[in-house]
Scaffold this motif. Structure first.
Motif, PDB file in Angstrom:
ATOM      1  N   ARG A  39       2.064   1.188  12.108  1.00  0.00           N
ATOM      2  CA  ARG A  39       0.995   2.197  12.097  1.00  0.00           C
ATOM      3  C   ARG A  39       1.536   3.613  11.895  1.00  0.00           C
ATOM      4  NH1 ARG A  39      -4.179   1.131  14.014  1.00  0.00           N
ATOM      5  NH2 ARG A  39      -4.561  -1.029  14.663  1.00  0.00           N
ATOM      6  N   PRO A  48      -4.291   4.864   4.884  1.00  0.00           N
ATOM      7  CA  PRO A  48      -5.112   4.353   5.993  1.00  0.00           C
ATOM      8  C   PRO A  48      -4.699   2.945   6.408  1.00  0.00           C
ATOM      9  CG  PRO A  48      -6.380   4.393   3.959  1.00  0.00           C
ATOM     10  CD  PRO A  48      -5.097   5.092   3.667  1.00  0.00           C
ATOM     11  N   THR A  99      -6.101   0.783   8.428  1.00  0.00           N
ATOM     12  CA  THR A  99      -7.159  -0.219   8.490  1.00  0.00           C
ATOM     13  C   THR A  99      -7.604  -0.684   7.103  1.00  0.00           C
ATOM     14  OG1 THR A  99      -8.824   1.524   8.615  1.00  0.00           O
ATOM     15  CG2 THR A  99      -8.016   0.619  10.703  1.00  0.00           C
ATOM     16  N   GLU A 100      -7.177   0.021   6.064  1.00  0.00           N
ATOM     17  CA  GLU A 100      -7.550  -0.347   4.697  1.00  0.00           C
ATOM     18  C   GLU A 100      -6.429  -1.091   3.973  1.00  0.00           C
ATOM     19  OE1 GLU A 100     -10.650   0.379   3.263  1.00  0.00           O
ATOM     20  OE2 GLU A 100     -11.104   0.843   5.356  1.00  0.00           O
ATOM     21  N   ARG A 101      -5.372  -1.453   4.700  1.00  0.00           N
ATOM     22  CA  ARG A 101      -4.175  -1.951   4.019  1.00  0.00           C
ATOM     23  C   ARG A 101      -4.411  -3.268   3.280  1.00  0.00           C
ATOM     24  NH1 ARG A 101      -4.011  -3.268   9.306  1.00  0.00           N
ATOM     25  NH2 ARG A 101      -2.892  -5.135  10.021  1.00  0.00           N
ATOM     26  N   PRO A 104       0.789  -1.239   0.000  1.00  0.00           N
ATOM     27  CA  PRO A 104       0.000   0.000   0.000  1.00  0.00           C
ATOM     28  C   PRO A 104       0.822   1.291   0.000  1.00  0.00           C
ATOM     29  CG  PRO A 104      -0.781  -1.545   1.681  1.00  0.00           C
ATOM     30  CD  PRO A 104       0.546  -2.039   1.207  1.00  0.00           C
ATOM     31  N   LYS A 137      -7.317  -4.347   1.874  1.00  0.00           N
ATOM     32  CA  LYS A 137      -8.085  -4.050   0.667  1.00  0.00           C
ATOM     33  C   LYS A 137      -7.217  -3.348  -0.372  1.00  0.00           C
ATOM     34  CE  LYS A 137     -11.159  -0.723   0.726  1.00  0.00           C
ATOM     35  NZ  LYS A 137     -12.413   0.028   1.012  1.00  0.00           N
ATOM     36  N   LEU A 138      -6.385  -2.389   0.083  1.00  0.00           N
ATOM     37  CA  LEU A 138      -5.501  -1.697  -0.849  1.00  0.00           C
ATOM     38  C   LEU A 138      -4.503  -2.657  -1.495  1.00  0.00           C
ATOM     39  CD1 LEU A 138      -4.762   1.555   1.190  1.00  0.00           C
ATOM     40  CD2 LEU A 138      -6.104   1.382  -0.922  1.00  0.00           C
ATOM     41  N   THR A 139      -3.982  -3.571  -0.700  1.00  0.00           N
ATOM     42  CA  THR A 139      -3.036  -4.548  -1.250  1.00  0.00           C
ATOM     43  C   THR A 139      -3.684  -5.356  -2.361  1.00  0.00           C
ATOM     44  OG1 THR A 139      -1.760  -4.695   0.804  1.00  0.00           O
ATOM     45  CG2 THR A 139      -1.641  -6.575  -0.691  1.00  0.00           C
ATOM     46  N   ASP A 140      -4.909  -5.830  -2.146  1.00  0.00           N
ATOM     47  CA  ASP A 140      -5.604  -6.598  -3.185  1.00  0.00           C
ATOM     48  C   ASP A 140      -5.826  -5.754  -4.437  1.00  0.00           C
ATOM     49  OD1 ASP A 140      -5.768  -8.931  -1.678  1.00  0.00           O
ATOM     50  OD2 ASP A 140      -7.656  -8.334  -0.738  1.00  0.00           O
ATOM     51  N   GLN A 141      -6.290  -4.522  -4.245  1.00  0.00           N
ATOM     52  CA  GLN A 141      -6.547  -3.655  -5.389  1.00  0.00           C
ATOM     53  C   GLN A 141      -5.268  -3.341  -6.152  1.00  0.00           C
ATOM     54  OE1 GLN A 141      -8.442  -0.264  -3.576  1.00  0.00           O
ATOM     55  NE2 GLN A 141     -10.428  -1.275  -3.391  1.00  0.00           N
ATOM     56  N   TYR A 142      -4.205  -3.051  -5.420  1.00  0.00           N
ATOM     57  CA  TYR A 142      -2.950  -2.669  -6.060  1.00  0.00           C
ATOM     58  C   TYR A 142      -2.321  -3.852  -6.802  1.00  0.00           C
ATOM     59  CZ  TYR A 142      -2.868   1.840  -3.574  1.00  0.00           C
ATOM     60  OH  TYR A 142      -3.145   3.108  -3.110  1.00  0.00           O
TER      61      TYR A 142
END
Length: 272
Positions: free
Chosen positions: A113, A122, A124-126, A81, A128-133
């Protein structure tokens, strides 16, 4: 099964000459892979374990690609992320091309953190961001068509069930970090993994280390060799040895780590 080494790219004893010596030592001992870790902002939570100077992994591996010929080079692990996915796709593809196809992109979600806050990402979004990226990186490589970028292997780091699910979804090897052989066995037998490439400690002792919590790679030479043999039987394609003992001052004295790596290299034989 191939063997790799996690080389410290941080700490008071780490300079270009030391990194070059690490690379030449690892390659000269016959290891297959050299990997480095990733941090962007060395915030207090990072510095407590991995102090400055911290050499950025793509820059470091580009330098080491020029002083090696055979050794594969990779990240264990790039915190996904922290960078725009198109930048990661470009840097990884370029490094793979410039190194002659020797790059391995190990990725993870991150844990610091304060570093996330410093970068405005963010925490707490790491996941989801990893999957998207990761999806964006692969899409960018597909747009490049067949060639060096299309052949960059991705390893998914992390010890969580989410990391295992991510590896399975991406059809990529799972790259768990620093655990026991029984824990790794339990995780492997519970899932059908596309690949398995664990990173384990390397601490050779003169007397056996007992107990169920003994980390893989910690103990006498016989224990470590048995750990490697067990991991191979579990289907490990590569095992990455991590000789860093947690004391940054030891980066000034890499000779002990080199001796441990030489001892393992001298005695490890791939079972028939």
């Amino acid at each position: 099964m191939q063997l790799g080494v996690n080389v410290p790219n941080f700490g008071p004893g780490t300079d270009p000459g030391t990194l070059r010596d690490w690379a030449r030592t690892v390659e000269g001992l016959g290891y297959d892979l050299l990997m480095v870790s990733d941090h962007v902002a060395v915030t207090p939570d990072v510095a407590a374990q991995y102090p400055e100077p911290f050499h950025e992994p793509f820059t470091t591996l580009s330098w080491l690609a020029a002083v090696t010929t055979r050794l594969r080079l990779g990240t264990t692990v790039l915190v996904m992320p922290y960078r725009h996915p198109l930048l990661v796709a470009r840097m990884a593809g370029n490094l793979n091309r410039l190194s002659g196809g020797r790059f391995v992109l190990g990725v993870g979600v991150g844990w610091a953190r304060q570093e996330f806050a410093a970068l405005g990402v963010p925490f707490t979004e790491r996941g989801k961001l990893t999957d998207q990226y990761l999806d964006a990186v692969r899409a960018a490589w597909r747009e490049d068509g067949p060639g060096p970028t299309a052949s960059v292997p991705i390893w998914v780091g992390g010890n969580s069930d989410a990391a295992i699910r991510r590896a399975i979804r991406l059809d990529a090897p799972w790259h768990p970090l620093n655990n026991t052989v029984p824990w790794l066995r339990s995780a492997v037998v519970r899932h059908t993994l596309p690949g398995f490439a664990p990173r384990i400690s390397l601490r050779l002792t003169t007397t056996p280390v007992d107990g169920p919590d003994r980390p893989a790679g910690v103990g006498t030479l016989e224990q470590v060799l048995d750990d490697l043999a067990q991991l191979e039987r579990l289907g490990a394609d590569t095992v990455v040895l991590d000789p860093y003992d947690g004391d940054p001052e030891e980066t000034r004295r890499p000779e002990a780590a080199w001796q441990a790596l030489a001892t393992v290299a001298d005695h490890w034989r791939t079972p028939a």
